[in-house]
Each structure stands twice: as C-alpha cells, then as structure tokens.
Write a protein that holds these residues in place. Structure first.
Motif, PDB file in Angstrom:
ATOM      1  N   LYS A 426      10.629  15.618  64.126  1.00 26.52           N
ATOM      2  CA  LYS A 426      10.319  14.570  63.156  1.00 26.52           C
ATOM      3  C   LYS A 426       9.549  15.135  61.954  1.00 26.52           C
ATOM      4  CE  LYS A 426       9.222   9.730  64.011  1.00 26.52           C
ATOM      5  NZ  LYS A 426       8.337   8.812  64.716  1.00 26.52           N
ATOM      6  N   LYS A 625       2.473  10.761  57.638  1.00 32.54           N
ATOM      7  CA  LYS A 625       1.377   9.821  57.425  1.00 32.54           C
ATOM      8  C   LYS A 625       0.831   9.866  56.009  1.00 32.54           C
ATOM      9  CE  LYS A 625       0.309   9.777  62.216  1.00 32.54           C
ATOM     10  NZ  LYS A 625       0.023  10.742  63.264  1.00 32.54           N
ATOM     11  N   LEU A 734      13.281  12.662  56.491  1.00 33.80           N
ATOM     12  CA  LEU A 734      12.671  11.323  56.527  1.00 33.80           C
ATOM     13  C   LEU A 734      13.651  10.185  56.274  1.00 33.80           C
ATOM     14  CD1 LEU A 734       9.420  12.060  54.441  1.00 33.80           C
ATOM     15  CD2 LEU A 734       9.641  12.043  56.928  1.00 33.80           C
ATOM     16  N   LEU A 749       5.746   8.300  50.121  1.00 32.67           N
ATOM     17  CA  LEU A 749       5.147   7.183  50.837  1.00 32.67           C
ATOM     18  C   LEU A 749       5.767   5.858  50.377  1.00 32.67           C
ATOM     19  CD1 LEU A 749       2.944   7.591  52.892  1.00 32.67           C
ATOM     20  CD2 LEU A 749       1.286   6.809  51.209  1.00 32.67           C
ATOM     21  N   LEU A 752       9.190   5.415  51.815  1.00 31.09           N
ATOM     22  CA  LEU A 752       9.136   5.041  53.226  1.00 31.09           C
ATOM     23  C   LEU A 752       8.919   3.540  53.385  1.00 31.09           C
ATOM     24  CD1 LEU A 752       6.970   7.987  54.641  1.00 31.09           C
ATOM     25  CD2 LEU A 752       9.339   7.472  55.268  1.00 31.09           C
ATOM     26  N   ASN A 753       8.311   2.932  52.390  1.00 33.60           N
ATOM     27  CA  ASN A 753       8.019   1.505  52.455  1.00 33.60           C
ATOM     28  C   ASN A 753       9.063   0.634  51.778  1.00 33.60           C
ATOM     29  OD1 ASN A 753       5.549   1.349  53.907  1.00 33.60           O
ATOM     30  ND2 ASN A 753       4.587   2.387  52.184  1.00 33.60           N
ATOM     31  N   ARG A 757      14.653   2.477  50.940  1.00 35.23           N
ATOM     32  CA  ARG A 757      14.124   3.812  51.243  1.00 35.23           C
ATOM     33  C   ARG A 757      14.433   4.802  50.123  1.00 35.23           C
ATOM     34  NH1 ARG A 757      12.243   3.912  56.272  1.00 35.23           N
ATOM     35  NH2 ARG A 757      12.397   6.139  56.578  1.00 35.23           N
TER      36      ARG A 757
ATOM     37  N   ALA B 311      -2.815  14.278  65.158  1.00 36.66           N
ATOM     38  CA  ALA B 311      -2.122  13.408  66.110  1.00 36.66           C
ATOM     39  C   ALA B 311      -2.679  11.981  66.130  1.00 36.66           C
ATOM     40  CB  ALA B 311      -2.192  14.027  67.510  1.00 36.66           C
ATOM     41  N   ARG B 313      -3.447   7.958  64.831  1.00 33.04           N
ATOM     42  CA  ARG B 313      -2.545   6.816  64.767  1.00 33.04           C
ATOM     43  C   ARG B 313      -2.374   6.254  63.363  1.00 33.04           C
ATOM     44  NH1 ARG B 313      -4.029   3.289  70.149  1.00 33.04           N
ATOM     45  NH2 ARG B 313      -3.692   5.008  71.605  1.00 33.04           N
ATOM     46  N   LEU B 314      -3.287   6.574  62.475  1.00 30.38           N
ATOM     47  CA  LEU B 314      -3.261   5.915  61.178  1.00 30.38           C
ATOM     48  C   LEU B 314      -2.299   6.596  60.214  1.00 30.38           C
ATOM     49  CD1 LEU B 314      -7.046   5.180  60.606  1.00 30.38           C
ATOM     50  CD2 LEU B 314      -5.297   3.702  61.596  1.00 30.38           C
ATOM     51  N   SER B 315      -1.812   5.785  59.284  1.00 25.29           N
ATOM     52  CA  SER B 315      -0.916   6.303  58.267  1.00 25.29           C
ATOM     53  C   SER B 315      -1.306   5.708  56.930  1.00 25.29           C
ATOM     54  CB  SER B 315       0.526   5.920  58.613  1.00 25.29           C
ATOM     55  OG  SER B 315       1.343   6.163  57.492  1.00 25.29           O
ATOM     56  N   ALA B 316      -1.010   6.454  55.874  1.00 24.18           N
ATOM     57  CA  ALA B 316      -1.275   5.938  54.530  1.00 24.18           C
ATOM     58  C   ALA B 316      -0.201   4.933  54.108  1.00 24.18           C
ATOM     59  CB  ALA B 316      -1.335   7.079  53.519  1.00 24.18           C
ATOM     60  N   GLN B 317       0.846   4.819  54.911  1.00 23.09           N
ATOM     61  CA  GLN B 317       1.870   3.826  54.597  1.00 23.09           C
ATOM     62  C   GLN B 317       1.297   2.426  54.728  1.00 23.09           C
ATOM     63  OE1 GLN B 317       5.803   4.238  56.445  1.00 23.09           O
ATOM     64  NE2 GLN B 317       5.076   6.205  57.157  1.00 23.09           N
ATOM     65  N   VAL B 318       1.798   1.545  53.889  1.00 26.25           N
ATOM     66  CA  VAL B 318       1.324   0.164  53.944  1.00 26.25           C
ATOM     67  C   VAL B 318       1.729  -0.464  55.272  1.00 26.25           C
ATOM     68  CG1 VAL B 318       1.498  -2.124  52.919  1.00 26.25           C
ATOM     69  CG2 VAL B 318       1.345  -0.105  51.468  1.00 26.25           C
ATOM     70  N   LYS B 319       2.963  -0.297  55.623  1.00 28.05           N
ATOM     71  CA  LYS B 319       3.411  -0.756  56.931  1.00 28.05           C
ATOM     72  C   LYS B 319       4.213   0.362  57.575  1.00 28.05           C
ATOM     73  CE  LYS B 319       7.565  -2.920  55.031  1.00 28.05           C
ATOM     74  NZ  LYS B 319       7.396  -2.619  53.609  1.00 28.05           N
ATOM     75  N   ALA B 321       7.060   2.339  59.013  1.00 28.74           N
ATOM     76  CA  ALA B 321       8.498   2.318  58.779  1.00 28.74           C
ATOM     77  C   ALA B 321       9.162   3.169  59.844  1.00 28.74           C
ATOM     78  CB  ALA B 321       8.807   2.856  57.389  1.00 28.74           C
ATOM     79  N   ALA B 322      10.227   2.661  60.388  1.00 30.28           N
ATOM     80  CA  ALA B 322      10.911   3.406  61.453  1.00 30.28           C
ATOM     81  C   ALA B 322      11.637   4.596  60.851  1.00 30.28           C
ATOM     82  CB  ALA B 322      11.900   2.485  62.149  1.00 30.28           C
ATOM     83  N   ILE B 323      11.508   5.687  61.511  1.00 31.00           N
ATOM     84  CA  ILE B 323      12.211   6.884  61.028  1.00 31.00           C
ATOM     85  C   ILE B 323      13.498   7.017  61.829  1.00 31.00           C
ATOM     86  CG2 ILE B 323      12.123   9.375  60.817  1.00 31.00           C
ATOM     87  CD1 ILE B 323      10.140   8.164  58.991  1.00 31.00           C
TER      88      ILE B 323
END
Lengths: 784, 323, 161
Positions: A426, A625, A734, A749, A752-753, A757, B311, B313-319, B321-323
């Motif tokens: 990934k 992230k 991605l 980023l 991704l949102n 995409r 490793a 859990r947090l991400s800078a993404q707003v929500k 998103a499935a990869i």
C-alpha cells in the motif's frame, strides 16, 4: 584484434575536469580587471505600469557613481527571435513584470551602486495586470503588448482528424496543467565588459549562446560586429536559462563604452528569478482516438502557454508544445492548436526539453488512462504505437534511428514493472512513460543558409592540436566531445588537444549550447575538420612511404600502413612533413543540417537531423496519511545513438532525472500580489542530496547514420519521461490522478478526498484559434 | 558594550542574523560578537542531574552529544534537523532559540518588500498575511524552542542588570515582531534542562518540504516521564504554528497515569492540534499544515512511547478514503 | 564608508597567515574572493540557502557568505585552493575528476570541501552518511549520484593516502 575506437566510447576524464575540481575554472564573476566598475540594475516594482519619468540626477551626484543609464540610452529593441523584437535593455515606456529593468548605475563598488539605485526616482502609472492564462484572455485593460495579449496562435492539421475520431472505437480526452518552473543554475548570470582604447568592445558573459549575444550587441549598441568580441565563460549551469540576450549584458557593454573602464554586472539570486526564460506554465487538452486494439487513429492537441512579459523564444516554445507528439508515437492524423499569451510575469523561454515536457506529461498520463480503459497494460499500449526507424511522421518529421522499443524493454525488464506493479504494498507504486527529443533544431534562430557549426583545427610541429569552436561547455561536457572526436580521427590522445571555445573573435560559429545540438552538430563539424586535416597528413605520409593514402591508419600517435603497421611515421613527423610540403597545417569542418522542413507554414520548429528516445519507470513511496510522495528508485533508458563518453552521457541522464523529479514534485514559479512569491533558493524548492533516488541507467546505442560516430543527444531527452512516470506511479500507488505539476502533498491529500479522486484542471478556456492550416500528409500516411 | 552602542545587535553563528542584515531587515550600527565570551561553549550534566548547555554550543555539537542521548533526545533531534550541516556547524543553541520569526512576506529582499508593500514587521504598517490584523503574524521558526518548552528548560539571561533565569515558555511572546521577553541588552548565556529520577523519553517531529535546508512549517516536541510503564507526566509544544512556540501540555494530560496504547495516543493527538493556528505565510498551505498537526503529534508521541511512529491511526485526510 | 572605516583583519587561510585592511561588514566570502583573490570559492545566493560558498573553518563546513572575518581570528580557514597538497590533488579531487562528479563545476569546490570534512572524521562513510554530509550543498547538474560515487571511490583509496 584492436578495439574499433581508442577514444570514442570510453569513459575518459574530460579536459576541463581538473580545472573544475581545483577551483581554477574562471566563471564570469571570477574575472577582475584593473579599474573595474560594478553595475547594478533598478527593476520595476510593478507588474504592469507606464513609466512616466526616470529622474537619475540624485544618483549621478553620489560620490563613486561613474555613470547612470536609462532606456533612452539604449533605445534599440531586441529579442532572441527575429519575429519577437520586443525587449529593451532598460524599459522606456512601460514595464511588464516585477523585475523588468528600468535604469542602471555603474559605481566603484556594489554598495555605492546599490545606494545610487535607491536615489533614482521613477514615476509610474499602474496598469491592470494579468498573472495567468485565464486573466490574460479575460483582461479588459491595456494589453501587455500591441493590441492583444495573444502573442502567437497557431493551428495545424495533418489529415482529417475529426473524421478519424468519428471512426475511432475508443476516444479519450484529458485536460492537464503544468505549472511553470525555472532553471536555477547555481551560478548567477554575470558579465564583464571592456571597451579598449582602440575602440573595441569585449564582453565576457556566462552565456550558452555567445553568437546570438554578439548579434544583439551589434544591433543594440549600433556597433559593427567586427568591433565586438563576445567570450562565453564556462557556464555554472545553464539548462537553457542562459541562452537568451539579457539586459545586464547590454548594459555592462554600454557602461564600458560610456566610462572607458571595465564594468562587471553579476545578478543577485533574486534577479536570476526575474531573468528566468524558464518553463512555460501550459494548460493542455489532449484527445486521442484508438482502435479497440489500442492503435491510435487520430490525435487533437491544444495548448495554452503562459508566456510572461516578453516574446523571448516563445514562438518556438509554442510550436514545440505540439511538434514531438508524432515522433514518439505513430499518429496517422494529427491536429495541433496552440496559443501563447503575454502575462505580467518574468518571460518564459527554453528550459531543458523546451516546450516538450508539458505536452509529454499530458500525453503520457493520457495514455496511462487510455491503457487502463482499453484493458491493455501501459507498456503494451506504447508498443502498439511505436514509430518506425527510417520513417516520416504525419507532420513531416524525419526519423532516422529509433531505439524506443529497446529502451522500453530495458526499463520494463530492469524494474520488473509488469510483475511488480500488481503486487506493491500500500502506498507504493510504479509508473511508466516514454519520450523523444531533438538532436539539435534543424533550423537556426535567424534565417540563413550557412552552417550551424564550424570547427577549425591547427596542428603544431610537436603534434599538438588546437581546436577552435564557438560551442561553449555548460557542464554537459561539450569540450570533451569535441576533443574526443578529433582525437579519435587523428589517432592522438585527449591531452594533445587544446581547446579554445565560445570566443567570437577566435572561434568559428557554433550557434550555441541549446536544443541539444552540440554533440550532433559541432561533433559532425569537428569530425569533418579532423578528417580534412587527416587527409592532408595521409597525403604527406603516403608520399613518404610510397603507398596509397587510402591504405593508412591514424592511431596511437602514429600514421602507418594498415596492412604493415610497422611502416609509418609518428604523428608529429607526419605534421612536420605536411607542413614542409604545404605550410601551416590547418583544417576546418562545418555542419549544416539537411533541409527537413515539411511543406507547410510553421514547419521550421520540430525538424531535427535525429531524435533521441527515452523510457522510464519510476517507483514512488507515498505516505497515505500526509500525501507526501518520495521517489526511492528510477529506471531510465536512453537511446543516445552512440555514447562518445558513456560516463558523461550517464551524467546527463542522471542530471535530467534529478531535474525532472524536482519539477514533478516541488519546483514551481508562483506569484502573489503581482510578484514572484519567493525568488530565493530557500523557498524555490530544489531537491537535495537526501532526495536522490537510486537510479538504473541503461544506454541504448542505435548508431545513427548521420550522427558523429552515430551519436545523438543526451542532455534533455531523459528528463521527459520521468515527470509523467511519477504521476502514473502515484496513480498506481493510490488510485488518484494528479493531472497537474507539481504533485504536492496537498494535492495528493485533496485527490484522496475528491469523489473523482483527481486534482487537475476541469477545462480549457474558450479561445478562437486561427483557421486550421491543413497541411498535406506525407505519402506514407495517405489512406491510413 | 551593548549599552554603549545603542541599536547594536549580538552575533554568534550569524546564520539567522546575517541574511536578515543583508536583506535590510535590521539596520544596525554595530554587531557585538559573543564568540569570545567564556563558558558559552560548555555542556555539563546528565539525565538524572539535568544538563546545562552554554548558549554558544553549536547545533552540530548538540546533534551528536552523548549528554542528549537519552531523555533529551528531542533536543538532539531538533538541532540535527536545523537547515544544513553548514548552518549547524555555525549556528548556536542560543541563536536558534531566538530565530527571528519568519514570514514569506518578510524574509524577502528590500526591493521585493518594497514592491509588495512593506509590512508591519519592517518598514510598513499592515500585516500582509492578515490585512485587518493589528499585529504581526510572523511564525516562530525555531526547531529547538518547542523542545525547550517540552523539556521545561530554563534559560539564563545576562544583561546590564545582571543575570536572571527565565523558564522557556516565559521567554516567548505571542507577537511576530516583539517575540521575546529577553531585553535588547541581554544575551542567553546558558540553557538548563531539568533532570528527573523517573525515566524520561522525548521526541521531535519536524514537517518541511525538503529533508535539508528548510525551516519547520510545523514542529512537534513531546517529553514523557514514566512510572513503570505508565506515563507520569506528559509535556509538549508545537513549533511554526504561531508567533511563539505553542504549549500543548494541557492537551496531553489524558496520558498522565495511563498506559498509552494506539487508541489513547490517537485520541490525545486528535485533540491536541487545537491551539495550532497556521496562517498562509510559510511554504505549503496552512490548511494542510493544520491537518498535518495531529498526525505529527501522534507520530511524536508514538516515538516517545517506543512504538512505530508511522503506524498510528490518524490521517491528515478530512475523511478516510478507501484505497 | 570610506578607507578610514577599514579595519585590520588577521586570517589564517590555507595555512598562511595574512593581515589585510577591509571594511568590517565584508563577509568572509567577499574577503576571500575580492581581497585575497581566492575566486575558487563561489556564491549562489549569499544568504546561506545553497552552501555554494562553503569553506572549512577549523575543519568544519562553514558558509563563507555568512561568516564575519573579524570573528575568525585565530581559526583556520580552508578553501578549495588549499585542498591539494602542493601539486598533488586531494584524492577527492581525483575521484571527482575521474568519475565526472563535476559537471558545470560551480558547486564543486563546496562539495569537495564538505566531503573532505566528512572523510577527515569518517574515513569509510556509508552512502547514507555521505548523503547526510552533503545535504547542505545544492547541485543542479549531477543528480548527486556521481558525487556520492566519487566520495566512495576516494574513501576506498584512502583520502589521506
């Protein structure tokens, strides 16, 4: 059996290497002459304004100030292209970008000159400014030049593309943006001028194009060119950024004439950003029709170039955004429309790849998407559309050697692309792209039917060889290439060759170190010069040995009978014999490219005597992230024809990859408040040693029939596939599409949102392109 | 000397001051070199007793100093990430603590600033970042400053009026121009980092575009003291999200007395970015920098907790998103 | 400023002591290039943002564009001109020349001196250590790889040999 060559093909140390590693190389700013003055230039603080009055009286009175110049002192307009004579050394009526030169001071030191600039009072009337393609098109106020912000619009069609689109089984359209960026040579431009008591002007300048500077000086200073000598100093990096004519060169010369003292002007780093002439921001729309099997049926390409405040090379840049699509892929029907707009930014021009990295980016991500929808892998899609060696493109470009397929195989095999890209962890991905590039522009910048490169040789009685050529080494190793070719032909060592280059008094013309032309063109001229000298030596030796000149070989400092190597003379003896018989032993050689232009208006940009080919696979490591993208590894293959010096070719390839990664991920010229946002080395982001990826470089040799020893270019082409390969790798990692350069973490980023995409332009502006020039299609494409 | 040369400034490494002088951010009649002052280059102490560092110790020395191997690792990490090896060999701890707050409307040449319109911080009367603002929003861009706060360091200032000691968080003021409580005649002579009988860990995470050269566009410093696998006390501060280093110690309090796991760290980090208020005056966008803050707090905390920093859990993404 | 404003600066450069009269606000870069004629030291920004002006002070990489000469009395400055031993180029110089690590040659003096500082403290550095050590000098030509390889080659030959 002896090797075929003794110098060519070997990774030897280049002639200027030890001067460079010892700090002895004299760059322009390293020069110092007795009584030298220092010049500084006052620049516009407004992006667009009328200049009402320039009052220099207070500056003139400052002790230590020897001269002050304004536009009225240098009223003749100039420009690198004859069709774009729109620049002034110092602006007279109006300024067109923040940084546009207005006045200049020469003083006994730079501090005084700087202080004097502050005393010059300029009155302006501000005009509305346009900072983008959209703003330039929408602008209501006074245009930047003439009657419209449109600098150049072109529309060409080769065959009926609409009809071909209609019968295509799959059609795809993409809109893509490539932000502008700059060369950022580590050396700031500098020039030193001297006007001697005999009325002769000498200008030392860090220029890639001393011949064009020579012409411009003659024109602007209104001096006969015979009274001007331009000496190009070694360039501390060029990348296209020192291939124009710059204000400070003309101003330094004028100051030297006005004061009778030598004058030096070295640009500050900030000023280098204003001198620019770098990558155009280009907005593009590409539409391609394919058969279900993935064969291209037609392509329509539109580009909108953000040109900045002046013409510069812009007309050529405009054509280049459409010229090389068809040398990379076999395109049966092709339409190209482009418009270059004036904006209130530093003028854009040629940067490594001149006008072609932008369309290459568009095309290669477009093809990546098409491949997916057609259900073929991206490599296979390229294979199905390869151009053929010894063919002609639909827009009349003649292809000689073509090693693209070999390049593809090398990087695909080397990286394990097809196998690995489906099994990456990934955030990791692999991207692929291909490209082609010129080995020198087929036409000169000004129309003439004279050679593009000339070399003279003079042999001395001890066997030394003086090589004279107008070409200038900008770090790419052109001195080595010239010396190696001559050494090979004459059978002497590199050390025996003395070079004098880039000096308009001493050296015959070479048009300059731009458009990847030096190896091919000056190399051919060097080879011809060496062969002419060798023929003379052979005649002298044949006479002494009572044999036929055709039976002789020159090698290892000897000229001997090929069938009886023991029978021969040393090289020095051969020179002495020839000199005794016919006087000074000299020879010259020239290179004029064949006339390759197609039968249509606008066919002058794109033709080249040979095209290089490249393919790249890029691996990315994305932080899911944060959106940050790293490039750990790159595989790149380049068809260089023949590597005269493989080490130097690899150096060009690696440097191209580096520059491409900077452009792909971080470099951009952006503007705010009408100004360059950050004209500094800290905030214009250029990759550091820590970001250097592992690179696997493969050289492919196709031995071009017209290149010197088969060589083609290496300095620019390898940059081209890397940028789109990064974007394609980000998609692989991605499943997002960043259809816009640079690929910043914010954009990743955001994509991704996004529901689709994707980050990138949604459309191109409406613009009425001129009526299409419908060019005839070459015979081989008729009916296809 | 300072009192007899009004307007003069102190110089140690010069890596922050000299570029500013060249761009005419300061007009000074004289520079007073601190490089010959005695005692400025000493480092003394260890994790238990605490460490005292002379203000003239170079960032390069600190980056590799054994006294900063354990509990104070964050300080070594911060020093090691300042700009380039060249700047670290010249620049000092004292100088880095007092880096002139930066702004990409301010750290420009005189002619650029003139063309853009001078700003509050120098020669002008408005803030170009926030035009209606009465104050300057230049960004605290020191790597060591947030670490000094997280480690609860105390700074000794020497001036005309003698010596005084100031805790790190009291050294800074929330203003891009008037950013320090240090008086013009004072110099930092040393920095003391307190010791602890408890085990202590610390970490510094720096966000920037390139791994060299760049100033922080976000810095996260955390220090944890431990009691048998449980956090006894957590301290932290953010750099480059305001005009001074921003304390987040209160937001880290939920860690105190608990055994941090992935979920707890994420929960704490998610809330601790609240005081970060980046503005659009550094590299990259302030939206992204704000969203990155919790990710970097999480990474710094995880490192200080001895678990894989990446490793979280947090991400800078707003929500998500499935990869 | 006038001649009367000049001050005496004593510097030890490449092992030679020198005393010159200079304006006190001149940087080491300016003094080296303009007053001592040592133009091997280059400049790319004069703001500490590229390290093209890099020299060594007491063996450590320094930015000559930000260093004030008055502050360097009693310290040892090394420039590219002082890198060779007499006529013998330093092994790093040989390796850079042989491997094509100098393209335009403009960052080369700073790159070489920075590499020398590394090898003097770490004779057999790893690739990662080399990257870290050279991370402060920008190069636009090479992509850095030939430079890394040249440092490795010099190290393998023994930089003091």
């Amino acid at each position: 059996m002896a090797e075929a060559f003794s110098v060519v093909g070997k990774s030897l140390t280049k002639p200027d290497a030890y001067a460079k590693v010892s700090g002895q190389t004299k760059f322009a700013d390293d020069l110092s002459l007795p009584r030298m003055l220092f010049g500084r230039i006052l620049r516009s603080p407004y992006p667009h304004a009328r200049v009402l009055r320039v009052d220099t009286s207070a500056a003139r009175e400052l002790p230590g100030v020897l001269a002050v110049l304004t536009g009225d002192d240098l009223p003749v307009k100039f420009g690198i292209l004859p069709v774009s004579q729109d620049e002034e050394a110092l602006a007279r009526e109006k300024v067109r970008y923040v940084g546009d030169p207005i006045a200049a001071v020469a003083a006994t030191d730079e501090w005084i000159a700087d202080e004097a600039l502050g005393l010059i009072d300029v009155q302006f009337t501000e005009l509305p400014h346009a900072m983008s393609i959209q703003e330039a098109l929408a602008a209501q106020g006074e245009p930047i030049h003439g009657s419209s912000n449109v600098h150049k619009a072109v529309a060409l069609e080769f065959g009926d593309t609409d009809a071909a689109m209609r019968v295509a089984e799959y059609v795809r359209e993409d809109t893509v943006f490539f932000e502008g960026n700059t060369h950022l040579p580590m050396e700031q431009h500098a020039a030193v001028a001297q006007y001697a008591a005999d009325g002769k002007l000498t200008l030392w300048t860090s220029s890639q194009t001393p011949h064009y500077v020579h012409r411009a000086l003659g024109k602007v200073l209104e001096l006969p060119m015979s009274r001007i000598r331009v000496i190009a100093t070694p360039n501390g990096g060029g990348f296209g950024g020192k291939s124009d004519i710059f204000s400070h060169e003309l101003v330094a010369a004028k100051f030297a004439m006005a004061t009778g003292r030598p004058v030096k002007i070295t640009l500050t780093r900030e000023e280098v950003f204003y001198a620019h002439r770098g990558r155009h921001p280009v907005l593009m729309k590409v539409k391609t029709g394919f058969t279900r099997g993935g064969r291209i049926t037609a392509m329509q390409f539109q580009s909108f170039l953000d040109g900045g405040g002046y013409g510069s090379y812009g007309v050529a840049s405009t054509y280049y955004t459409g010229a090389l699509q068809a040398t990379t892929y076999a395109i049966p029907r092709y339409r190209f429309e482009a418009v270059r707009l004036f904006t209130n930014k530093p003028p854009c021009g040629p940067k490594r790849g001149h006008g072609t990295p932008q369309p290459r980016f568009a095309l290669e991500i477009h093809f990546d998407k098409a491949a997916e929808e057609l259900g073929v892998d991206p490599v296979e899609l390229r294979r199905r559309n390869l151009p053929a060696p010894d063919s002609r493109t639909v827009n009349w470009l003649r292809i000689t050697s073509c090693g693209l397929e070999d390049c593809i195989n090398k990087v695909v095999d080397g990286s394990g692309f097809l196998r690995r890209r489906t099994s990456m962890p990934k955030g990791r991905g692999l991207g692929f792209a291909v490209s082609s590039y010129l080995s020198g522009a087929g036409t000169a910048i000004y129309w003439n039917d004279m050679p593009h490169s000339e070399v003279q040789l003079k042999l001395d009685r001890n066997g030394g060889v003086l090589l004279l050529c107008g070409a200038i080494d900008i770090g790419q190793g052109s001195d080595h290439i010239l010396a190696a070719i001559v050494a090979e032909v004459l059978g002497v060592a590199l050390d025996d060759i003395q070079l004098s280059t880039g000096d308009t008094d001493l050296t015959p013309i070479d048009l300059g170190s731009y458009s990847s032309r030096v190896t091919f063109m000056a190399g051919n001229a060097a080879k011809a010069a060496a062969e002419s000298v060798r023929d003379r030596l052979f005649r002298a030796v044949a006479n002494a040995l009572h044999c036929d000149a055709a039976d002789l070989t020159a090698r290892d400092h000897r000229i001997y009978r090929s069938d009886r190597p023991a029978d021969g003379l040393t090289f020095a003896q051969a020179v002495q014999r020839a000199e005794a018989q016919g006087g000074v032993v000299t020879g010259s050689g020239s290179y004029t490219p064949p006339n390759l232009a197609g039968p249509y208006k606008g066919s002058g940009v794109g033709p080249s005597p040979a095209y290089s080919y490249s393919a790249a696979v890029v691996e990315v490591d994305c932080d899911l992230k944060t959106g940050e993208v790293k490039v750990p590894e790159v595989w790149i293959a380049h068809d260089v024809g023949r590597a005269i010096n493989p080490m130097l070719v690899i150096g060009q390839v690696e440097g191209s990859v580096y520059m491409a990664l900077g452009e792909a991920l971080m470099e951009e010229q952006t503007f705010r408040l009408g100004l360059h946002k950050f004209p500094s080395l800290l905030e214009y982001k250029s990759p550091t040693a820590l970001e250097a990826p592992v690179m696997h470089t493969y050289l492919v040799e196709t031995i071009d029939r017209e290149g010197p020893f088969g060589a083609k270019e290496a300095g620019q082409g390898p940059l081209l596939p890397v940028i789109p390969a990064v974007a394609n790798a980000v998609y692989d990692a991605l499943r997002i599409r960043i259809d816009e350069i640079p690929i910043t973490p914010e954009k990743v980023l955001k994509a991704l949102n996004e529901r689709d995409r994707r980050v990138g332009p949604k459309s191109v502006p409406t613009f009425s392109f001129p009526p299409l020039i419908k060019a005839e299609v070459p015979e081989e494409w008729k009916g296809k | 000397m300072a009192s007899s040369n009004p307007g003069s400034m102190f110089i140690a490494g010069g890596t922050d001051l000299v570029p500013n002088l060249k761009r005419r951010q300061f007009d000074v009649p004289a520079l007073i070199s601190l490089n010959a002052l005695p005692g400025m280059r000493l480092i003394d102490g260890d994790g238990e007793r605490g460490v005292t560092i002379g203000a003239g110790v170079t960032l390069d020395e600190l980056a590799h100093h054994p006294a900063l191997d354990g509990a104070y690792r964050a300080l070594a990490q911060a020093c090691d990430q300042v700009s380039t090896p060249q700047v670290r060999c010249m620049g000092t701890l004292g100088g880095n603590l007092l880096v002139d707050p930066r702004c990409n409307y301010y750290n420009q040449t005189y002619s650029w600033r003139k063309a853009a319109g001078f700003c509050l911080k120098k020669d002008g009367d408005i803030c170009l970042v926030a035009r209606s603002s009465p104050r300057c929003w230049a960004v605290s861009s020191s790597d060591s400053a947030p670490v000094a706060l997280a480690l609860d360091a105390t700074v000794t200032l020497h001036g005309v009026g003698g010596d005084r000691r100031v805790r790190a968080h009291e050294l800074y003021k929330d203003d891009g121009i008037d950013y320090t409580t240090k008086r013009a005649d004072e110099v930092i002579v040393s920095v003391e980092v307190p010791g602890s009988e408890a085990r202590m860990t610390s970490a510094y995470w720096k966000l920037r575009r390139r791994p060299a050269f760049d100033f922080p566009i976000l810095g996260v410093a955390v220090a944890l003291s431990w009691d048998d696998g449980m956090v006894r006390a957590a301290r932290g501060a953010l750099g480059a999200v305001g005009s001074r280093p921003v304390e987040i110690t209160a937001f880290l309090a939920p860690l105190n007395g608990r055994r941090p796991d992935d979920a707890l760290i994420a929960e704490v980090a998610d809330a601790a970015d609240k005081p970060a208020r980046p503005l659009d005056n550094t590299d990259l966008s302030h939206y992204w920098r704000k969203r990155m803050t919790r990710v970097y707090i999480e990474r710094a905390l995880r490192e200080a907790c001895g678990v894989d920093p990446l490793a979280g859990r947090l991400s800078a993404q707003v929500k998500a998103a499935a990869i | 400023m006038s001649i009367a404003d000049k001050v005496e600066v004593r510097l030890r450069v490449n092992g030679e002591d020198t005393a010159i009269m200079v304006l006190p606000y001149k940087t080491l870069l300016e003094v080296l290039r303009e007053d001592l004629g040592l133009t091997g030291t280059k400049h790319g920004c004069e703001l500490g943002e590229c390290s093209t002006c890099g020299v060594l002070v007491d063996g450590k990489p320094f930015l000559s564009c930000l260093a004030m000469p008055l502050d360097l009395e009693g310290r040892e400055v090394t420039t590219i001109e002082g890198m060779a031993r007499g006529r013998e180029p330093h092994p790093l110089q040989v390796a850079f020349a042989e491997l094509g690590a100098a393209q335009c040659g403009y960052c080369t003096p700073a790159m070489l001196l920075t590499a020398k500082a590394l090898l003097d403290r770490e004779p057999r550095p790893s690739r990662e250590m080399i990257k870290q050590a050279l991370s402060g000098v920008l190069c636009r030509c090479t992509g850095y790889l030939k430079i890394f390889e040249a440092v490795e080659l010099a190290a393998s030959r023994g930089s003091d040999g």
